[in-house]
Structures are given as C-alpha cells and as structure tokens.
Design a protein around this motif. Structure first.
Motif, PDB file in Angstrom:
ATOM      1  N   PRO A  93       0.788  -1.236   0.000  1.00 13.99           N
ATOM      2  CA  PRO A  93       0.000   0.000   0.000  1.00 13.99           C
ATOM      3  C   PRO A  93       0.819   1.285   0.000  1.00 13.99           C
ATOM      4  CG  PRO A  93      -0.161  -1.113   2.130  1.00 13.99           C
ATOM      5  CD  PRO A  93       0.555  -2.052   1.212  1.00 13.99           C
ATOM      6  N   HIS A 119       3.241   1.704  -2.003  1.00  9.07           N
ATOM      7  CA  HIS A 119       3.731   1.837  -3.383  1.00  9.07           C
ATOM      8  C   HIS A 119       2.514   1.701  -4.312  1.00  9.07           C
ATOM      9  CE1 HIS A 119       6.501   1.780  -6.629  1.00  9.07           C
ATOM     10  NE2 HIS A 119       7.069   0.609  -6.486  1.00  9.07           N
ATOM     11  N   GLY A 120       2.497   0.718  -5.196  1.00 10.93           N
ATOM     12  CA  GLY A 120       1.406   0.631  -6.184  1.00 10.93           C
ATOM     13  C   GLY A 120       0.061   0.255  -5.595  1.00 10.93           C
ATOM     14  N   ALA A 126      -1.267   1.749  -3.314  1.00  3.78           N
ATOM     15  CA  ALA A 126      -1.875   2.974  -2.780  1.00  3.78           C
ATOM     16  C   ALA A 126      -3.152   3.346  -3.543  1.00  3.78           C
ATOM     17  CB  ALA A 126      -0.879   4.132  -2.823  1.00  3.78           C
ATOM     18  N   VAL A 169      -5.334  11.481  11.007  1.00  2.46           N
ATOM     19  CA  VAL A 169      -4.030  11.426  10.315  1.00  2.46           C
ATOM     20  C   VAL A 169      -2.997  12.181  11.146  1.00  2.46           C
ATOM     21  CG1 VAL A 169      -2.755  12.132   8.240  1.00  2.46           C
ATOM     22  CG2 VAL A 169      -5.054  11.184   8.009  1.00  2.46           C
ATOM     23  N   ARG A 196      -1.590  10.430  13.903  1.00  3.87           N
ATOM     24  CA  ARG A 196      -0.845   9.256  13.440  1.00  3.87           C
ATOM     25  C   ARG A 196      -1.613   7.949  13.607  1.00  3.87           C
ATOM     26  NH1 ARG A 196       4.470  10.709  12.368  1.00  3.87           N
ATOM     27  NH2 ARG A 196       4.924  12.820  13.084  1.00  3.87           N
ATOM     28  N   LEU A 240      -2.822   9.561   5.121  1.00  9.93           N
ATOM     29  CA  LEU A 240      -3.598  10.084   3.997  1.00  9.93           C
ATOM     30  C   LEU A 240      -3.048   9.415   2.746  1.00  9.93           C
ATOM     31  CD1 LEU A 240      -5.588  11.825   2.560  1.00  9.93           C
ATOM     32  CD2 LEU A 240      -4.154  13.806   2.962  1.00  9.93           C
ATOM     33  N   MET A 241      -3.720   8.369   2.294  1.00  9.66           N
ATOM     34  CA  MET A 241      -3.209   7.591   1.161  1.00  9.66           C
ATOM     35  C   MET A 241      -3.279   8.436  -0.117  1.00  9.66           C
ATOM     36  SD  MET A 241      -2.241   5.096   2.827  1.00  9.66           S
ATOM     37  CE  MET A 241      -1.591   4.036   1.546  1.00  9.66           C
ATOM     38  N   GLY A 242      -2.268   8.239  -0.989  1.00  5.38           N
ATOM     39  CA  GLY A 242      -2.218   9.028  -2.218  1.00  5.38           C
ATOM     40  C   GLY A 242      -1.575  10.385  -2.014  1.00  5.38           C
ATOM     41  N   GLY A 293       2.063  12.412  -0.556  1.00  2.00           N
ATOM     42  CA  GLY A 293       3.458  12.283  -0.142  1.00  2.00           C
ATOM     43  C   GLY A 293       4.288  11.521  -1.154  1.00  2.00           C
ATOM     44  N   ARG A 350       2.703  13.734 -12.348  1.00  2.00           N
ATOM     45  CA  ARG A 350       1.819  12.661 -12.803  1.00  2.00           C
ATOM     46  C   ARG A 350       0.409  12.859 -12.252  1.00  2.00           C
ATOM     47  NH1 ARG A 350       5.082   7.745 -10.452  1.00  2.00           N
ATOM     48  NH2 ARG A 350       4.883   9.146  -8.665  1.00  2.00           N
ATOM     49  N   TYR A 400      -0.012  20.682   8.836  1.00  2.00           N
ATOM     50  CA  TYR A 400       0.648  19.369   8.986  1.00  2.00           C
ATOM     51  C   TYR A 400       1.221  18.923   7.639  1.00  2.00           C
ATOM     52  CZ  TYR A 400       1.261  14.320   9.537  1.00  2.00           C
ATOM     53  OH  TYR A 400       1.793  13.044   9.534  1.00  2.00           O
ATOM     54  N   PHE A 401       0.404  19.027   6.582  1.00  6.52           N
ATOM     55  CA  PHE A 401       0.811  18.551   5.262  1.00  6.52           C
ATOM     56  C   PHE A 401       1.739  19.553   4.577  1.00  6.52           C
ATOM     57  CE2 PHE A 401      -3.215  16.676   6.422  1.00  6.52           C
ATOM     58  CZ  PHE A 401      -2.957  15.324   6.255  1.00  6.52           C
ATOM     59  N   LEU A 425       3.774  17.593   1.701  1.00 14.49           N
ATOM     60  CA  LEU A 425       2.997  16.441   1.233  1.00 14.49           C
ATOM     61  C   LEU A 425       1.934  16.907   0.239  1.00 14.49           C
ATOM     62  CD1 LEU A 425       2.488  14.710   4.718  1.00 14.49           C
ATOM     63  CD2 LEU A 425       4.220  14.181   2.994  1.00 14.49           C
ATOM     64  N   ASN A 475      -0.079  12.432  -4.888  1.00 18.05           N
ATOM     65  CA  ASN A 475       0.804  11.739  -5.822  1.00 18.05           C
ATOM     66  C   ASN A 475      -0.025  11.048  -6.904  1.00 18.05           C
ATOM     67  OD1 ASN A 475       0.013   9.123  -4.813  1.00 18.05           O
ATOM     68  ND2 ASN A 475       1.320   9.516  -3.018  1.00 18.05           N
ATOM     69  N   PHE A 526      -1.462  -0.768 -12.416  1.00 20.14           N
ATOM     70  CA  PHE A 526      -0.181  -0.070 -12.250  1.00 20.14           C
ATOM     71  C   PHE A 526       0.950  -1.007 -12.692  1.00 20.14           C
ATOM     72  CE2 PHE A 526       1.949   2.967  -8.913  1.00 20.14           C
ATOM     73  CZ  PHE A 526       3.120   3.015  -9.651  1.00 20.14           C
TER      74      PHE A 526
END
Ligand code: CMC
Length: 397
Positions: free
Chosen positions: A234, A236-237, A239, A263, A266, A270-272, A274, A284, A320-321, A326, A329, A352
């Motif tokens: 999760p 990497h690809g 995600a 988030v 902790r 937040l997926m996707g 950073g 991208r 925070y971000f 962040l 991505n 992916f």
C-alpha cells in the motif's frame, strides 16, 4: 572492516548510474529517456513508450510495427498457465494471482535462466533477452485479464492480436463472445495514457527490487514477480486501491475534518499523498486528473470525486501537510478513474503493474549492460548479542 554508511531506507544512497528516466523532485519534472512525460502523452502510445524505455530511442516506423506485432503474437498463454489461474480461490487478490503466475512463466521458459540453460552466465544473449521482453509485455495483459475473469467467474477470453495492446486488454476483460465487441475509444485512450504515466519512475521500491533480484542473474520472470510483489504494497502501487478504500471509509465531505485529525494523530495515513522525491508536486497527479475528466465524460462522474476534491483541499490548506511538503501523488486520483471505468477496487494495483513492467525491463536491460554489475549485497550494523554460551533445555527454567 572499513567505514560503513548507515542509510536506512536508502534515503541518501544512489545505487546505480541510469539513463532511463529523470525525476526533478523540486521542479516536478519527469523525463523518460530525455522526453517530457507531457510530450509523450500528447504524441505517443504505451507500446512505443515501452520500446523507448527499453532500447533508449524512439522506434522508426518499421521497428514500431515489428515491436507491436511481436508483442501481440506473444499475448497467448500456455493452457497450463490458464489451468493454474483457474485453481486460485474465487476471491484471490488479482495481484496475488499475477505475482504467482508470472513467476510460473519462468518454468515454461527455462532457457531464460542462463544457468539452467547451461550457458555461460557472463555471456548475455541479447536475442534471447529481447524475446523474453516481448513475451513478458505480451502475456502481462492476458494474465491480468484472466485474473479479472476468474474473479467474476467467467471463462477466459483469448487475445485478439489484430487489435492494439490496450484495446485488446480491455476486450479480453469484457468481451461477451461477440466478435465485433469493441471498448469505447475514449476509454482505450485513457487507459493507454495511464499506462504511459505509470511506465517508469527510476529507483522506486519495485524497480530497486527488480535490479536487486536481477543482480543474482536469475531469469526475468522471477525478477518481475518479485518487483510486482514490491509494487503490491500500500505504500507503493497498492496505494491506488487504498485511496479508494479510504474515500469510501470517509464517505462524505462532513467527515473529512475527523479523518484529518486522525491522520495528524498518526492513527491513519492520507493515502495518495506524499512522495520520497517529489516535494512540490507530482507532475503525474495533474496528468492523471486530465485523464479523469475525459473518462467521467463517458462513464459519468464517480460520486467519491466530491470527497476526494474536498479532502485534497483540506490537506493542502493544513499546516501538517504543508510543513511536511505532502502533495497528492499519482495514486490519489487514478483509483477514481479505474472505479468509474468499472474495475473492481482490488484490480487497481495490477493496472499499475502492467505498464511498470516496461520500466522494470528497461532497468533490467541497463543492468545487464553495466560493466559495474555485481550481486547487490548491502551490509548491516549488527546490534545483537555478542557470542554467548548455549543453555541446554534441561538447564532452562
Ligand atoms: N499521510 C500522513 N503523513 C505522511 C504521509 C501521508 N500520506 N506521507 C508522509 N507523511 C509524514 C510522515 O509521517 C513523516 O512525518 P514525521 O516527519 O513527522 O514523522 C513525514 O511526512 C515524511 O514522510 P516519510 O514517511 O518519512 O516519507 P517517505 O519518503 O519515507 O515516504 C511515502 C514516502 C510515499 C511512502 C509516504 O509519503 C506515504 O506513505 N504516502 C502514502 C502512501 C502513498 O500514497 N504511496 C504512493 C506513493 S507514489 C506512487 C508509488 O510510488 O507507487
């Protein structure tokens, strides 16, 4: 023993000299073999980009036609590979099926492993390598289509090698046995563009795995299987799949502040968001957004889009971000495209993996030509016990 540099997670280690792709993390620039990703999206197609990545130059007309024809003739699978895939549980994760079956392909092509073939392992057979590249790229979409068809309990479809690479893939997924079935051209184009966007990204986790495994001189099928396993995670690809689960969990815009608080506590990520290299934006991500709007025009807007946009805005305006640099991505919006197109969520990482194969193979090719190639074997800083006497069980409490 000499000075060792302790560099956990390779934050500061350059392990290869490479000409495949260039990432400028500060300015958000991505080049494949010197060509801007934006230009490739405008003028090229995925198979041409795969050729460019692997061989370093754009193909001429004859080379392009030959490359496509040979890849498409390698899309067929041995009937025993189909049987193998049918033996998975009905709810097996498509990436698990892919990782296993691409590794299984090594048993069908033992000549790809120089030591099994009894060859001099230092003598790289370029012709043989080229054949494996075409086989792997060709068969990847058929393996993926099988994984999808298996999940929905349908017969596997045969490839149609008269079609383009991406169109054939979409046909294999959905073809209802009608010879004239064709996927919507906008969706073919969108997926092809996503394939270009995902094709290569220098020394990311999976490409590093590809090179590391390859440095032992194993066959490329086994190495691709290992690289795909690294991509499955999760962080990497995987995600893209995790982003959609996250958006579904958030559910609606009013739940965003709570999620952001978790988030920051902790409890969640937040997926996707950073990236190890991109610190101002991921080029991208905006290219994926362009594709997204085109797909929505055909498939309708994905309802989770509202939550995604509001979540992105909330994060971009939160210290925070911002302080950690962040940004969204490539994976933040890609999942919404796949979802709008009707792919099941657990299929996303495979979408992916299919194009990233060309990046892995480009690095494979570069690796084999590298005069500095040696087996990758990092060192460690040992923090365990010093030598101590063994206590037999009879003397233990
Ligand atoms: N959500 C919340 N906090 C984050 C996130 C995130 N997504 N990403 C990084 N941080 C925080 C992290 O906790 C750390 O904070 P602190 O310094 O207070 O401990 C700081 O930001 C730096 O992060 P890091 O974990 O040291 O950065 P990294 O370079 O090791 O990790 C990453 C990069 C992509 C794995 C990470 O940003 C992440 O886990 N993102 C979410 C998963 C994701 O979207 N992955 C796809 C990456 S792009 C495509 C691909 O490669 O497949």
């Amino acid at each position: 023993e000499g000075l060792r540099v302790y560099d956990p997670a390779f934050l500061n280690t350059a392990v290869v000299k490479s000409q495949v792709s260039y990432v400028d993390g500060e300015r958000g620039i991505l080049l494949y073999r010197g060509y801007r990703i934006e230009d490739l999206l405008k003028h090229s197609n995925y198979l041409e980009v795969a050729y460019l990545l692997i061989y370093g130059e754009l193909p001429d007309k004859l080379q392009a036609a030959g490359w496509e024809k040979q890849i498409m003739t390698h899309t067929y699978l041995h009937v025993k590979v189909n049987d193998l895939m049918k033996s998975f549980n009905y709810d097996a994760h498509p990436m698990g099926m892919f990782i296993s079956s691409i590794a299984a392909l090594s048993t069908f092509h033992p000549e790809a492993n120089p030591s099994l073939a009894g060859a001099n392992i230092f003598l790289q057979d370029v012709k043989l390598c080229n054949k494996q590249f075409k086989r792997i790229i060709g068969k990847a979409t058929t393996l993926a289509a099988n994984a999808y068809r298996h999940r929905i309990g349908r017969e596997f479809n045969s490839p149609q090698n008269g079609l383009g690479y991406t169109e054939n893939f979409l046909c294999m997924l959905d073809c209802l046995g009608e010879a004239d079935y064709r996927p919507h051209p906008v969706l073919v184009d969108a997926l092809d563009k996503l394939f270009i966007i995902h094709a290569e990204h220098e020394m990311n986790c999976s490409t590093t795995a590809m090179r590391l495994i390859g440095s032992s001189l194993v066959d490329p099928y086994s190495a691709i299987s290992g690289a795909a396993a690294a991509l499955y995670g999760p962080l990497h690809g995987g995600a893209n799949e995790a982003v959609v689960h996250m958006l579904e969990e958030i559910g609606s815009v009013e739940n965003i502040p709570d999620f952001i608080a978790q988030v920051k506590n902790r409890e969640k990520k937040l997926m996707g968001f950073g990236h190890r290299v991109y610190k101002n934006f991921d080029p991208r991500a905006s290219l994926v957004r362009d594709v997204l709007y085109k797909v929505f025009e055909v498939c309708g807007q994905e309802p989770l889009m509202k939550v995604a946009v509001a979540l992105e805005q909330a994060a971009l305006n939160d210290d925070y971000f911002v302080s950690r640099r962040l940004y969204p991505n490539v994976d933040f919006y890609s999942g919404l495209i796949y979802k709008a197109m009707g792919f099941p969520t657990d299929f996303f990482p495979l979408l992916f993996a299919i194009p990233r194969i060309s990046g892995w193979l480009a690095h494979w090719n570069e690796m084999l030509a590298d005069p500095d190639l040696k087996i990758w074997r990092p060192r460690q800083v040992y923090t365990g016990e010093a030598a101590r006497p063994f206590v037999p069980m009879s003397e233990r409490p």
